[in-house]
Scaffold this motif. Structure first.
Motif, mmCIF file in Angstrom:
data_model
loop_
_atom_site.group_PDB
_atom_site.id
_atom_site.type_symbol
_atom_site.label_atom_id
_atom_site.label_comp_id
_atom_site.label_asym_id
_atom_site.label_seq_id
_atom_site.Cartn_x
_atom_site.Cartn_y
_atom_site.Cartn_z
ATOM 1 N N ARG A 61 0.828 -1.204 0.000
ATOM 2 C CA ARG A 61 0.000 0.000 0.000
ATOM 3 C C ARG A 61 0.866 1.260 0.000
ATOM 4 N N GLU A 62 1.993 1.185 0.704
ATOM 5 C CA GLU A 62 2.925 2.314 0.721
ATOM 6 C C GLU A 62 3.470 2.565 -0.683
ATOM 7 N N GLY A 65 0.905 4.267 -2.716
ATOM 8 C CA GLY A 65 0.765 5.651 -2.275
ATOM 9 C C GLY A 65 1.876 6.543 -2.778
ATOM 10 N N TYR A 69 1.536 9.552 -5.410
ATOM 11 C CA TYR A 69 2.043 10.879 -5.024
ATOM 12 C C TYR A 69 2.927 11.445 -6.122
ATOM 13 N N GLN A 76 -5.693 9.526 -4.270
ATOM 14 C CA GLN A 76 -5.298 8.120 -4.176
ATOM 15 C C GLN A 76 -4.079 7.966 -3.273
ATOM 16 N N ALA A 77 -3.122 8.865 -3.418
ATOM 17 C CA ALA A 77 -1.922 8.783 -2.583
ATOM 18 C C ALA A 77 -2.283 8.873 -1.111
ATOM 19 N N GLU A 80 -3.946 5.619 0.120
ATOM 20 C CA GLU A 80 -3.023 4.487 0.212
ATOM 21 C C GLU A 80 -2.005 4.670 1.340
ATOM 22 N N LEU A 81 -1.511 5.874 1.510
ATOM 23 C CA LEU A 81 -0.546 6.109 2.589
ATOM 24 C C LEU A 81 -1.200 5.940 3.960
ATOM 25 N N ILE A 97 1.832 12.545 3.577
ATOM 26 C CA ILE A 97 0.402 12.662 3.868
ATOM 27 C C ILE A 97 0.014 14.140 3.980
ATOM 28 N N CYS A 100 -0.043 15.739 0.603
ATOM 29 C CA CYS A 100 -1.256 15.364 -0.127
ATOM 30 C C CYS A 100 -2.418 16.269 0.272
#
Length: 211
Positions: A61-62, A65, A69, A76-77, A80-81, A97, A100
């Motif tokens: 998931r990272e 993300g 990004y 989406q980033a 996911e982060l 984060i 974002c």
């Protein structure tokens, strides 16, 4: 793509999968890592392919993300982060984060994150990256003096080199320029260029703009 190129801690995360799936996921992650700088959309496709087979793995998931990004897909980033953190990622994802949130037009939220308890636990380059984001959020709000205050810290040492130092000096120079302090801005663009051993900024081009 050789799965052995993954960091040992990521390979340990993938050990919860069956061997064949782990191998496929690992290859997609290696490909994403190799492509992230030169072709972020391709990196994102590989990261998504890994997620399709292992959506409960924090490292996967990272990877999605970070690739999102780099593509500027802030929503989406962010999703996911955040998922990576919930799944136990130990990476310092807070600066990404917060950025974002800026990308989504929520600078106040980025500032709030930079003031939180989790932010207080960051140190070194990770703390500097979050300060850069927080200063950018202040600048988004037109609060340039506050942005300069955030960036004016002991870590603002002209003797430093490396990616984070270059980005820090560059952000400081940009803020000075926005405040009309052009001579000081030039000095910090020069320092950013000198610190930027990996060429992550366009500081040299900015210096040339001063003639």
């Amino acid at each position: 793509m050789d799965p052995k190129q993954l960091a040992p801690e990521i390979r340990r995360e993938l050990s919860t999968l069956d061997r064949a799936t782990a191998d496929i996921v690992a290859r997609h992650l290696v490909a994403a890592g190799k492509l992230i700088d030169e072709d972020p959309p391709a990196a994102l496709r590989h990261a998504r392919a890994a997620r399709a087979r292992s959506g409960r793995i924090a490292a996967v998931r990272e990877a999605v993300g970070i690739a999102a990004y780099r593509c500027g897909d802030w929503a989406q980033a962010l999703a996911e982060l955040r998922a990576a953190r919930r799944l136990g990622s130990t990476s310092a994802l807070l600066p990404l984060i917060a950025d974002c949130e800026r990308g989504l037009g929520r600078p106040e939220r980025a500032i709030e994150l930079a003031r939180g308890a989790h932010a207080a636990r960051l140190s070194g380059d990770e703390a500097d990256e979050l300060r850069i984001v927080a200063a950018g959020a202040r600048a988004d709000l037109g609060q340039l003096e506050q942005a300069l205050t955030i960036l004016s810290m002991p870590q603002l040492d002209p003797a430093r080199t490396g990616t984070t130092a270059a980005r820090l000096f560059y952000a400081y120079a940009e803020t000075l320029l926005a405040l009309g302090r052009c001579d000081e801005a030039l000095q910090w663009f020069l320092r950013a260029a000198a610190a930027d051993v990996e060429g992550v900024t366009d500081a040299e081009d900015r210096v040339s703009e001063f003639g």
